[in-house]
Design an enzyme around this catalytic site. Structure first.
Site, short mmCIF file in Angstrom:
data_model
loop_
_atom_site.label_atom_id
_atom_site.label_comp_id
_atom_site.label_asym_id
_atom_site.label_seq_id
_atom_site.Cartn_x
_atom_site.Cartn_y
_atom_site.Cartn_z
N GLU A 147 0.76 -1.40 0.24
CA GLU A 147 -0.10 0.25 -0.18
C GLU A 147 0.89 1.42 -0.03
O GLU A 147 0.74 1.98 0.79
CB GLU A 147 -1.06 -0.27 1.12
CG GLU A 147 -2.09 -1.22 0.97
CD GLU A 147 -2.80 -1.21 2.20
OE1 GLU A 147 -2.91 -0.41 3.06
OE2 GLU A 147 -3.56 -2.43 2.21
N GLU A 255 -5.85 -10.48 -1.77
CA GLU A 255 -6.72 -10.31 -0.72
C GLU A 255 -8.06 -10.51 -0.70
O GLU A 255 -8.82 -9.48 -0.33
CB GLU A 255 -6.23 -9.31 0.36
CG GLU A 255 -4.75 -9.05 0.57
CD GLU A 255 -4.41 -8.02 1.63
OE1 GLU A 255 -5.22 -7.18 2.02
OE2 GLU A 255 -3.13 -7.63 1.53
#
Length: 341
Positions: A147, A255
């Protein structure tokens, strides 16, 4: 006669290997790393252990590998939880993905107290060296940085960015490759699946630049935390995957979960199933998609309700760990998919 039949069945099992026909078996047959993010409890008690053993070919720790948990203080390394996960995986023919070496969240207090570029680089190098030495030969893929982008495509002002500058990203990859040349090195991100979206394009441009300059990167993780009430842009996802293939880069669906409203969830269950199944078909059909990992398996323990108020039921096993229709549909896809058709 019964003895003869029994002996024949035993002989057939020995000759053919007659593995149980479950998701683990079919995913292995398809060559897709398929599995779940796990907590410590998932490998310590039934029925969790059975679900994972029978269905996963790859696992990742939901939180235990993150900095604050694996290295909570400067002089103490907490290896035990991750060691147990890896031991469980080895015993059950399951590979392991490491998530994550660096992130802007879940950092130990001593990391948050770093104050100079030199301290940050030293901490980064030590973390890579220690983790990769400890798990040498036991990890298949590392999420090196997680991220790193804002939604507009600019780099996130993480503590690593603030202390080191944008070059922290390539520094982490170079150091990781130096420490273990045999593993795959990934960057991981959310909202980066659709070509044309600012964050997705920023990730692609970064990866393209790194490949052009010889910075060691092997793949990109697309988290795919999705809202089941929103349509899936299959064309944009496939186009994005294919441009990574053109760079020689792998992709992980890293994910996956598909949340639906808690109010009248039945109205969205088919849409949820369609999204899961479409993503799985994409993973099987696009050669550079190497893994399909769900962020958990049961609604009992999912992060979704605590993060997205009013939403839940995002995973393919219900709160009591029973398979939902979406799970059975996914296993059917794994079972019946034939490449090139």
């Amino acid at each position: 006669m019964k003895k003869l039949i029994l002996i024949s069945c035993i002989a057939l099992t020995l000759l053919t290997g007659c593995a149980k026909k479950n998701a683990h078996y079919y995913a292995k047959k398809q060559g897709l790393d398929f599995g779940f993010a796990l907590t410590s409890a998932d490998i310590l008690q039934e029925p969790n252990m059975t679900i994972v053993k029978e269905n996963a070919t790859m696992v990742v720790s939901e939180n235990n590998m993150k900095n604050a948990n694996i290295h909570p203080s400067k002089k103490f390394w907490n290896w035990s939880d991750t060691d147990h996960l890896i031991e469980f995986a080895k015993e059950n023919d399951i590979s392991v993905k490491f998530h994550t070496l660096f992130w802007h969240q879940q950092n130990a207090p001593f990391i948050l107290n770093l104050s100079s570029r030199e301290e940050a680089l030293a901490a980064m190098d030590e973390h890579i060296e220690k983790v990769m030495a400890h798990y040498k030969g036991q990890i298949k893929v590392y999420d090196v940085v997680n991220e790193m982008f804002n939604e507009d495509g600019s780099l996130r002002q993480s503590l690593w960015y603030k202390l080191i500058g944008p070059e922290y990203l390539e520094h982490a990859l170079i150091k990781a490759r130096e420490c273990d040349p045999d593993v795959k090195l990934y960057f991981n991100e959310y909202n980066n699946e659709n070509l044309g979206y600012a964050k997705a394009d920023a990730m692609y441009n970064l990866a393209r630049d790194f490949k052009a300059r010889g910075i060691p990167i092997d793949g990109i993780g697309m988290q795919l935390h999705l809202d089941g009430t929103q349509p899936l842009n299959e064309e944009a996802i496939r186009a994005n995957i294919r441009r990574y293939a053109d760079l020689g880069l792998e992709v992980s669906f890293s994910e996956v979960d598909v949340r639906i409203p808690n109010d009248n969830p039945q109205a969205w269950e088919q849409a949820q199933q369609d999204i899961y199944c479409t993503l799985l078909k994409i993973a099987l059909e696009e050669p550079n998609v190497k893994s399909f990992i769900m962020w958990g398996y049961s609604d009992n323990g999912s992060w979704v309700p605590g993060t997205f108020p009013g939403y839940g039921k995002a995973l393919p096993f219900d709160f009591d760990r029973n398979p939902k229709p979406v799970w059975n549909a996914m296993v059917d896809i794994l079972k019946n998919y034939k490449a090139g058709k």
